[in-house]
Write a protein that holds these residues in place. Structure first.
Motif: not given
Length: 127
Positions: A18-27, A46-53, A105-111
């Motif tokens: 998840c961390a690598i995906f978030i980092r690459d997407l935001l970079m 964050q909802a868009d990032v979660f959906y794409h993840y 889950r979305y809550h875990s992703f946001v945290m």
């Protein structure tokens, strides 16, 4: 006694973290997972990032299932899938994957997302 964390059968269900995906997407490197490229000056909710993840996890899962099917076909002495058949099988698997299969889950992703932001801020502050 040390216990191994690897499952007994199969393997881990997450092909990428998840961390690598978030980092690459935001970079701005989201195309590696089939996600769109995000404008670095604007960011993304964050909802868009979660959906794409979740979509990237499902796509990778469908591709793995199709590759496994293709290997089984070759072992059985049948012809491997053509590119068109392969794409159709990936789409078939993708349409049948339950949304909650990958258990993110979305809550875990946001945290987790917020922990990453705090950790990145601390690291940049210490440098």
């Amino acid at each position: 006694m040390v216990e191994l964390l690897k499952p007994l059968m199969g393997g881990f269900t997450r092909p990428f973290g998840c961390a690598i995906f978030i980092r690459d997407l935001l970079m701005g490197r989201g195309t590696a997972y089939g996600a769109p490229v995000i404008d670095l000056n604007r960011g993304a909710p964050q909802a868009d990032v979660f959906y794409h993840y979740k979509l990237a996890l499902h796509t990778t899962y469908a591709e793995d299932a199709t590759a496994w099917e293709n290997d089984q076909r070759v072992k059985a002495g049948k012809e491997p899938y053509t590119e068109l058949e392969y794409a159709e099988r990936v789409a078939w698997h993708l349409s049948r994957i339950p949304y909650k299969l990958v258990k993110c889950r979305y809550h875990s992703f946001v945290m987790y997302f917020n922990m990453l932001k705090i950790r990145c801020c601390i690291i940049s502050w210490l440098e």
